[in-house]
Scaffold this motif. Structure first.
Motif, PDB file in Angstrom:
ATOM      1  N   LEU A 229      57.136 -24.193  14.057  1.00 21.54           N
ATOM      2  CA  LEU A 229      58.245 -23.585  14.802  1.00 21.54           C
ATOM      3  C   LEU A 229      58.594 -22.150  14.357  1.00 21.54           C
TER       4      LEU A 229
ATOM      5  N   VAL B 188      60.635 -32.653  16.078  1.00 20.97           N
ATOM      6  CA  VAL B 188      61.042 -31.350  15.559  1.00 20.97           C
ATOM      7  C   VAL B 188      60.705 -31.239  14.070  1.00 20.97           C
TER       8      VAL B 188
ATOM      9  N   LEU C 217      55.996 -32.445  20.224  1.00 20.87           N
ATOM     10  CA  LEU C 217      57.282 -31.774  20.355  1.00 20.87           C
ATOM     11  C   LEU C 217      57.599 -31.462  21.818  1.00 20.87           C
TER      12      LEU C 217
END
Length: 224
Positions: free
Chosen positions: A223, A216, A79
Motif C-alpha cells: 500500500l 488491508v 485487497l
C-alpha cells in the motif's frame, strides 16, 4: 531498389516478423535516403543508451519480477476483491484496479500480464464473463498503469523528446502529471462499463468487514 526493400519489409511483416525490427529497418532506410551514414545511427543509439535516466528501466523490470515472485499479485487481488468484489461486475472492477496498480509498481505491462493474468483470467472465465471481454479487459487494464509513475514508455518518450530541445522543454515529471487524469478517467469508464457486461451474471455476496481489514493488513507492504 527502395521499392524492392519496401516490398521485402511488407513480406516480412505478413510472415510475422517482429514489429520493432521492421520499424528499425524503415528508420534506417529513411536515414539512408536522407544521405545519413549508418554509423551516425549507431553512435546516437549509444549516446541515448548511456544516459543516466535510462538506468531506471532495467531496475524497474527487476522490481516487477521481485514483486511477482513475492506473491504481491495475490495480495493485491485479495485487497481489491474485498473492496470492490461485491459490486455488480465486481470481479471485472477488481481486475481493472489490480492490473493498473501492479503496472504502476513495475512500469511494464508485460510483467503485469504474466503475474496477474494467470490469476484473473481463469477467475473471469469461471464467473462466466465472455472470453474476448476478459482478454481485452486484462490487456487494457494492464496498459493503464503506463500513464502513472514509473512508466517505462513515458521515460523513453521523455528522454527522446528532450533531444529535440523544444520550447518549453519536455520534463518527465510533467509527463507523469499529465497522465494521471487520463488514467483515472479510463479506470472510471471501464468500471462503469463492466457492470453492463456483467448483467445477468450471478452477483457475489458482500464482503465482511473482517475480510476487508484482513486484506488491508495482508497488503500492508504494497500500500505505501
Amino acid at each position: 531498389m527502395t521499392i524492392l526493400l519496401i516490398a521485402i519489409l511488407l513480406l516480412l511483416a505478413a510472415l510475422g516478423a517482429p514489429l520493432f525490427a521492421l520499424i528499425a529497418a524503415i528508420a534506417l532506410l529513411g536515414f539512408n535516403a536522407a544521405g545519413q551514414s549508418g554509423t551516425a545511427v549507431a553512435i546516437e543509439f549509444y549516446r541515448l543508451a548511456d544516459m543516466p535516466a535510462l538506468i531506471a528501466i532495467p531496475l524497474f523490470t527487476l522490481a516487477g519480477y521481485l514483486l511477482a515472485e513475492s506473491q504481491a499479485p495475490r495480495r493485491l487481488v485479495r485487497l481489491t476483491n474485498a473492496l470492490f468484489g461485491w459490486l455488480p461486475g465486481g470481479l471485472a472492477i477488481v481486475s481493472i484496479c489490480a492490473c493498473t496498480l501492479f503496472t504502476a509498481f513495475t512500469g511494464a505491462t508485460g510483467v503485469t500480464l504474466v503475474a496477474l493474468g494467470a490469476v484473473l483470467y481463469p477467475a473471469l472465465r469461471h464467473a462466466q464473463y465472455p472470453e474476448r471481454f476478459s482478454l481485452g479487459l486484462l490487456t487494457c487494464s494492464g496498459s493503464l498503469g503506463l500513464l502513472l509513475v514509473p512508466s517505462m514508455p513515458l521515460i523513453l518518450y521523455g528522454v527522446v523528446a528532450q533531444q529535440f530541445h523544444t520550447t518549453p522543454p519536455v520534463a518527465i515529471d510533467a509527463l507523469f502529471k499529465a497522465g494521471l487524469l487520463p488514467c483515472l478517467l479510463m479506470i472510471v469508464v471501464l468500471s462503469l462499463y463492466s457492470p453492463w457486461m456483467a448483467r445477468g451474471l450471478p452477483r457475489p455476496e458482500r464482503t465482511s468487514r473482517r475480510e476487508v481489514w484482513a486484506s488491508v493488513k495482508d497488503a500492508a507492504w504494497e500500500l505505501p
